[in-house]
Design a protein around this motif. Structure first.
Motif, PDB file in Angstrom:
ATOM      1  N   GLY A 105      33.838 -28.225 -77.934  1.00 39.43           N
ATOM      2  CA  GLY A 105      35.226 -27.892 -77.646  1.00 39.43           C
ATOM      3  C   GLY A 105      35.529 -26.412 -77.725  1.00 39.43           C
ATOM      4  N   LYS A 106      34.585 -25.621 -78.265  1.00 36.28           N
ATOM      5  CA  LYS A 106      34.763 -24.171 -78.354  1.00 36.28           C
ATOM      6  C   LYS A 106      33.948 -23.444 -77.289  1.00 36.28           C
ATOM      7  CE  LYS A 106      35.383 -24.246 -83.429  1.00 36.28           C
ATOM      8  NZ  LYS A 106      34.911 -25.573 -83.819  1.00 36.28           N
ATOM      9  N   LEU A 107      32.709 -23.930 -77.052  1.00 36.28           N
ATOM     10  CA  LEU A 107      31.830 -23.365 -76.032  1.00 36.28           C
ATOM     11  C   LEU A 107      31.243 -24.504 -75.206  1.00 36.28           C
ATOM     12  CD1 LEU A 107      29.696 -20.773 -78.072  1.00 36.28           C
ATOM     13  CD2 LEU A 107      31.682 -20.281 -76.626  1.00 36.28           C
ATOM     14  N   PRO A 108      30.904 -24.245 -73.934  1.00 39.67           N
ATOM     15  CA  PRO A 108      30.171 -25.262 -73.168  1.00 39.67           C
ATOM     16  C   PRO A 108      28.796 -25.497 -73.802  1.00 39.67           C
ATOM     17  CG  PRO A 108      31.010 -23.516 -71.732  1.00 39.67           C
ATOM     18  CD  PRO A 108      31.190 -23.040 -73.135  1.00 39.67           C
ATOM     19  N   LEU A 109      28.366 -26.761 -73.812  1.00 39.25           N
ATOM     20  CA  LEU A 109      27.088 -27.143 -74.409  1.00 39.25           C
ATOM     21  C   LEU A 109      26.255 -27.893 -73.382  1.00 39.25           C
ATOM     22  CD1 LEU A 109      28.413 -28.608 -77.794  1.00 39.25           C
ATOM     23  CD2 LEU A 109      27.763 -26.238 -77.321  1.00 39.25           C
ATOM     24  N   ALA A 110      24.951 -27.587 -73.338  1.00 40.21           N
ATOM     25  CA  ALA A 110      24.054 -28.255 -72.394  1.00 40.21           C
ATOM     26  C   ALA A 110      22.763 -28.646 -73.092  1.00 40.21           C
ATOM     27  CB  ALA A 110      23.745 -27.346 -71.207  1.00 40.21           C
ATOM     28  N   VAL A 111      22.101 -29.656 -72.534  1.00 43.58           N
ATOM     29  CA  VAL A 111      20.751 -30.043 -72.944  1.00 43.58           C
ATOM     30  C   VAL A 111      19.823 -29.824 -71.759  1.00 43.58           C
ATOM     31  CG1 VAL A 111      19.253 -31.978 -73.581  1.00 43.58           C
ATOM     32  CG2 VAL A 111      21.484 -31.712 -74.683  1.00 43.58           C
ATOM     33  N   VAL A 112      18.690 -29.176 -72.018  1.00 40.27           N
ATOM     34  CA  VAL A 112      17.645 -28.985 -71.007  1.00 40.27           C
ATOM     35  C   VAL A 112      16.349 -29.515 -71.606  1.00 40.27           C
ATOM     36  CG1 VAL A 112      16.261 -27.304 -69.754  1.00 40.27           C
ATOM     37  CG2 VAL A 112      18.743 -27.030 -69.865  1.00 40.27           C
ATOM     38  N   SER A 113      15.843 -30.607 -71.045  1.00 43.02           N
ATOM     39  CA  SER A 113      14.705 -31.312 -71.636  1.00 43.02           C
ATOM     40  C   SER A 113      13.627 -31.588 -70.600  1.00 43.02           C
ATOM     41  CB  SER A 113      15.184 -32.640 -72.240  1.00 43.02           C
ATOM     42  OG  SER A 113      14.092 -33.425 -72.673  1.00 43.02           O
ATOM     43  N   GLY A 114      12.387 -31.676 -71.077  1.00 40.75           N
ATOM     44  CA  GLY A 114      11.276 -32.065 -70.220  1.00 40.75           C
ATOM     45  C   GLY A 114      11.031 -33.557 -70.207  1.00 40.75           C
ATOM     46  N   LEU A 130      25.554 -37.742 -78.137  1.00 40.33           N
ATOM     47  CA  LEU A 130      25.598 -37.731 -76.676  1.00 40.33           C
ATOM     48  C   LEU A 130      26.933 -37.221 -76.128  1.00 40.33           C
ATOM     49  CD1 LEU A 130      24.359 -38.363 -73.913  1.00 40.33           C
ATOM     50  CD2 LEU A 130      25.070 -40.750 -74.223  1.00 40.33           C
ATOM     51  N   PRO A 131      28.086 -37.605 -76.706  1.00 38.47           N
ATOM     52  CA  PRO A 131      29.367 -37.152 -76.132  1.00 38.47           C
ATOM     53  C   PRO A 131      29.593 -35.644 -76.195  1.00 38.47           C
ATOM     54  CG  PRO A 131      29.698 -39.073 -77.543  1.00 38.47           C
ATOM     55  CD  PRO A 131      28.305 -38.593 -77.783  1.00 38.47           C
ATOM     56  N   LEU A 132      28.778 -34.921 -76.962  1.00 36.92           N
ATOM     57  CA  LEU A 132      28.977 -33.476 -77.085  1.00 36.92           C
ATOM     58  C   LEU A 132      28.569 -32.719 -75.824  1.00 36.92           C
ATOM     59  CD1 LEU A 132      27.558 -32.814 -80.686  1.00 36.92           C
ATOM     60  CD2 LEU A 132      29.866 -33.516 -80.018  1.00 36.92           C
ATOM     61  N   PHE A 133      27.745 -33.341 -74.979  1.00 39.76           N
ATOM     62  CA  PHE A 133      27.106 -32.608 -73.883  1.00 39.76           C
ATOM     63  C   PHE A 133      27.568 -33.125 -72.526  1.00 39.76           C
ATOM     64  CE2 PHE A 133      24.291 -32.684 -77.561  1.00 39.76           C
ATOM     65  CZ  PHE A 133      24.134 -31.324 -77.781  1.00 39.76           C
ATOM     66  N   LYS A 134      28.216 -32.245 -71.778  1.00 38.86           N
ATOM     67  CA  LYS A 134      28.653 -32.589 -70.428  1.00 38.86           C
ATOM     68  C   LYS A 134      27.579 -32.250 -69.393  1.00 38.86           C
ATOM     69  CE  LYS A 134      32.670 -33.882 -71.931  1.00 38.86           C
ATOM     70  NZ  LYS A 134      32.928 -35.328 -72.097  1.00 38.86           N
ATOM     71  N   VAL A 135      26.677 -31.343 -69.746  1.00 37.34           N
ATOM     72  CA  VAL A 135      25.620 -30.904 -68.829  1.00 37.34           C
ATOM     73  C   VAL A 135      24.276 -31.265 -69.447  1.00 37.34           C
ATOM     74  CG1 VAL A 135      24.523 -28.917 -67.719  1.00 37.34           C
ATOM     75  CG2 VAL A 135      27.030 -29.036 -67.900  1.00 37.34           C
ATOM     76  N   ILE A 136      23.499 -32.104 -68.758  1.00 36.27           N
ATOM     77  CA  ILE A 136      22.190 -32.534 -69.248  1.00 36.27           C
ATOM     78  C   ILE A 136      21.200 -32.495 -68.086  1.00 36.27           C
ATOM     79  CG2 ILE A 136      20.846 -34.429 -70.239  1.00 36.27           C
ATOM     80  CD1 ILE A 136      23.388 -35.382 -71.648  1.00 36.27           C
ATOM     81  N   PHE A 137      20.135 -31.710 -68.254  1.00 34.44           N
ATOM     82  CA  PHE A 137      19.067 -31.649 -67.261  1.00 34.44           C
ATOM     83  C   PHE A 137      17.776 -32.169 -67.879  1.00 34.44           C
ATOM     84  CE2 PHE A 137      21.991 -28.598 -65.379  1.00 34.44           C
ATOM     85  CZ  PHE A 137      21.921 -28.953 -64.038  1.00 34.44           C
ATOM     86  N   THR A 138      17.015 -32.927 -67.073  1.00 36.27           N
ATOM     87  CA  THR A 138      15.808 -33.580 -67.572  1.00 36.27           C
ATOM     88  C   THR A 138      14.696 -33.501 -66.527  1.00 36.27           C
ATOM     89  OG1 THR A 138      16.281 -35.771 -66.641  1.00 36.27           O
ATOM     90  CG2 THR A 138      17.315 -35.233 -68.769  1.00 36.27           C
ATOM     91  N   ALA A 139      13.587 -34.164 -66.838  1.00 37.49           N
ATOM     92  CA  ALA A 139      12.450 -34.201 -65.915  1.00 37.49           C
ATOM     93  C   ALA A 139      12.790 -34.895 -64.605  1.00 37.49           C
ATOM     94  CB  ALA A 139      11.273 -34.908 -66.582  1.00 37.49           C
ATOM     95  N   ASP A 140      13.872 -35.659 -64.571  1.00 41.22           N
ATOM     96  CA  ASP A 140      14.240 -36.374 -63.351  1.00 41.22           C
ATOM     97  C   ASP A 140      15.012 -35.506 -62.361  1.00 41.22           C
ATOM     98  OD1 ASP A 140      13.067 -38.751 -64.217  1.00 41.22           O
ATOM     99  OD2 ASP A 140      14.859 -39.337 -65.321  1.00 41.22           O
ATOM    100  N   ASP A 141      15.394 -34.305 -62.773  1.00 41.80           N
ATOM    101  CA  ASP A 141      16.141 -33.426 -61.877  1.00 41.80           C
ATOM    102  C   ASP A 141      15.181 -32.613 -61.005  1.00 41.80           C
ATOM    103  OD1 ASP A 141      18.998 -33.845 -62.596  1.00 41.80           O
ATOM    104  OD2 ASP A 141      18.265 -33.309 -64.587  1.00 41.80           O
ATOM    105  N   PRO A 142      15.596 -32.288 -59.775  1.00 40.34           N
ATOM    106  CA  PRO A 142      14.678 -31.699 -58.790  1.00 40.34           C
ATOM    107  C   PRO A 142      14.510 -30.187 -58.925  1.00 40.34           C
ATOM    108  CG  PRO A 142      16.808 -32.032 -57.777  1.00 40.34           C
ATOM    109  CD  PRO A 142      16.921 -32.581 -59.183  1.00 40.34           C
TER     110      PRO A 142
END
Length: 206
Positions: A105-114, A130-142
């Motif tokens: 709620g203070k800064l944008p938060l993201a997860v970047v995972s393999g 899980l609800p803390l992160f609006k942006v999540i990138f994983t091995a399934d992303d192109p």
């Protein structure tokens, strides 16, 4: 707070396994089970050196390093089968998860995972963040995986923050390299955190 967030930081990016969630002992045991099933030696130090790399790439690197011809898809399926049976045993790494909780709620938060998206989402859900992160990138992303900077740059773009204004939390060399290649300051949490120790043999499986 254990970590010093640089002045001017406008967004935070976190790895998942071994950074937000203490799942690495379980991942290692799942790898051990897969290698044992296919009659190959479990090289723990070598696998630890590849933390953050996508799983199929881990098997391909193993094949090159040890002259094997393991089927990467079959290995990953076997690993996933074991891992999912024992996922309920994972815990949050609270010194890092608390950073995300504090800045929510203070800064944008993201997860970047393999790891695969389904695994990442389930892990974050199990430990309640899980609800803390609006942006999540994983091995399934192109996008090119770590140690390439692509996932980090795309996370910054999605959060509408300049890369140099993002601060990255990682536990593996490939993630640190990728973050720095993206122009982002990064911290290796293992320099600060003694992570939770799960049983070496979860559930007593032999």
């Amino acid at each position: 707070m254990m970590f010093d967030i640089p002045d001017g930081t406008e967004a935070l990016i976190f790895d998942c396994d071994g950074t937000l969630v203490e799942s690495m002992p379980l991942h290692m045991e799942a790898w051990r089970q897969a290698f044992m099933h296919f009659g190959a030696a479990f090289e723990e130090d070598f696998l630890n050196s590849l933390k953050g790399m996508q799983e199929k790439a881990v098997v391909e690197s193993y094949n090159r390093a040890f002259g094997k011809k393991l089927n990467s898809e079959a290995m990953v399926r076997r690993k996933h089968d074991f891992f999912r049976k024992h996922m309920s045993e994972i815990k949050a790494i609270d010194p890092v998860a608390d950073v995300a909780r504090f800045y929510y709620g203070k800064l944008p938060l993201a997860v970047v995972s393999g790891s695969r998206r389904s695994v990442v989402l389930e892990e974050l859900n199990i430990v309640g963040i899980l609800p803390l992160f609006k942006v999540i990138f994983t091995a399934d992303d192109p996008y090119n995986p770590k140690p390439a900077p692509d996932l980090f740059l795309e996370a910054a773009r999605r959060m509408k923050v300049e890369p140099q204004r993002c601060f990255v939390f990682e536990d593996g060399e490939s993630g640190i390299v990728g973050a720095k290649a993206a122009g982002m300051p990064a911290v290796n949490i293992l320099d600060y955190v003694s992570t939770i120790q799960l049983p070496v043999n979860p559930g007593g499986v032999k």
